[in-house]
Enzyme design. Structure first.
Site, PDB file in Angstrom:
ATOM      1  N   ASP A   1       0.868  -1.169   0.000  1.00 38.65           N
ATOM      2  CA  ASP A   1       0.000   0.000   0.000  1.00 38.65           C
ATOM      3  C   ASP A   1       0.912   1.228   0.000  1.00 38.65           C
ATOM      4  O   ASP A   1       2.084   1.142   0.390  1.00 38.65           O
ATOM      5  CB  ASP A   1      -0.889  -0.023   1.246  1.00 38.65           C
ATOM      6  CG  ASP A   1      -1.737   1.220   1.375  1.00 38.65           C
ATOM      7  OD1 ASP A   1      -2.460   1.551   0.421  1.00 38.65           O
ATOM      8  OD2 ASP A   1      -1.668   1.872   2.430  1.00 38.65           O
TER       9      ASP A   1
ATOM     10  N   ASP B   1      -1.317  -0.780   6.197  1.00 38.16           N
ATOM     11  CA  ASP B   1      -1.546  -0.094   7.475  1.00 38.16           C
ATOM     12  C   ASP B   1      -3.020  -0.039   7.841  1.00 38.16           C
ATOM     13  O   ASP B   1      -3.354   0.292   8.984  1.00 38.16           O
ATOM     14  CB  ASP B   1      -1.019   1.348   7.405  1.00 38.16           C
ATOM     15  CG  ASP B   1      -1.879   2.229   6.497  1.00 38.16           C
ATOM     16  OD1 ASP B   1      -2.392   3.254   6.981  1.00 38.16           O
ATOM     17  OD2 ASP B   1      -2.057   1.882   5.314  1.00 38.16           O
TER      18      ASP B   1
ATOM     19  N   ASP C   1      -0.132   5.073   0.896  1.00 34.33           N
ATOM     20  CA  ASP C   1      -0.344   6.045   1.971  1.00 34.33           C
ATOM     21  C   ASP C   1      -0.487   5.353   3.325  1.00 34.33           C
ATOM     22  O   ASP C   1      -1.332   4.484   3.501  1.00 34.33           O
ATOM     23  CB  ASP C   1      -1.590   6.873   1.670  1.00 34.33           C
ATOM     24  CG  ASP C   1      -1.415   7.705   0.409  1.00 34.33           C
ATOM     25  OD1 ASP C   1      -0.467   8.493   0.352  1.00 34.33           O
ATOM     26  OD2 ASP C   1      -2.215   7.528  -0.534  1.00 34.33           O
TER      27      ASP C   1
END
Length: 201
Positions: A17, A173, A19
């Site tokens: 991922d 995240d 961001d």
């Protein structure tokens, strides 16, 4: 890598991922959202922002409209939010542990970025961090029909890389991203930029 807990197994692709995982950019995205929403008098709590992490920008505008009974023009708010983030990109920093995992991937391991953000945003973030040259594929919001937590984004990355899903390791995240990886049948590494920063002291 210190600070990241890797599952056992042999992997031939790392899927990251962007961001909040490669880039410690979530605070910048939140600031950009607040700027874009201010003219419309729309609230956006930190709880919702982080809870909806991984959701495409246009869908977030739709969710805010639903939650607050507003009629914000999706395309207009989308454009304002992206413009605000692009202005903030020069202040973005990488998450050192993830950047190291990306740069120091074992020989032969392919690398892709799989994001819910628009391609222009992802590409510019990677270029600013000096990481674009390490990436074999970028799968962005324009590249799949069903966003995270559906498996489509990660399955599309595996397809482009020519790798079986079970041989891919996902770095994420966000809860939606981890659910997406699980739905795709991929092992995952949880990334918490704030906890990692605390470990580094």
């Amino acid at each position: 890598m210190p600070g990241l807990v890797f599952p056992s197994g042999s992997f031939v692709a790392y899927l990251f991922d962007c961001d909040g995982t490669i880039a410690d950019s979530m605070p910048l995205h939140y600031q950009a959202w607040l700027e874009a929403l201010a003219p419309h008098g729309c609230e956006f709590s930190g709880e919702d922002f982080y809870g909806w992490a991984g959701m495409p920008t246009d869908r977030i505008v739709e969710r805010l409209n639903e939650k607050y009974g507003l009629r914000m023009p999706v395309a207009e708010v989308f454009a304002a939010k992206e413009a605000a983030y692009h202005r903030l990109i020069p202040t973005v920093r990488g998450v050192p542990e993830v950047v190291a995992a990306l740069r120091e991937a074992p020989p032969g391991v392919k690398r892709a970025v799989v994001s819910g953000s628009p391609r222009a945003s992802v590409e510019r973030t990677l270029e600013f961090l000096g990481l674009r040259g390490y990436i074999d594929e970028v799968v962005a919001a324009e590249d799949y029909a069903r966003p995270k937590p559906a498996p489509d984004p990660f399955l599309e990355a595996a397809r482009r890389l020519g790798v079986e899903p079970a041989r891919c390791l996902v770095f994420e995240d966000a809860t939606l991203g981890i659910q997406s990886a699980q739905a795709a049948g991929m092992p995952w590494v949880f990334v918490d930029p704030r906890a990692l920063a605390a470990e580094r002291g």
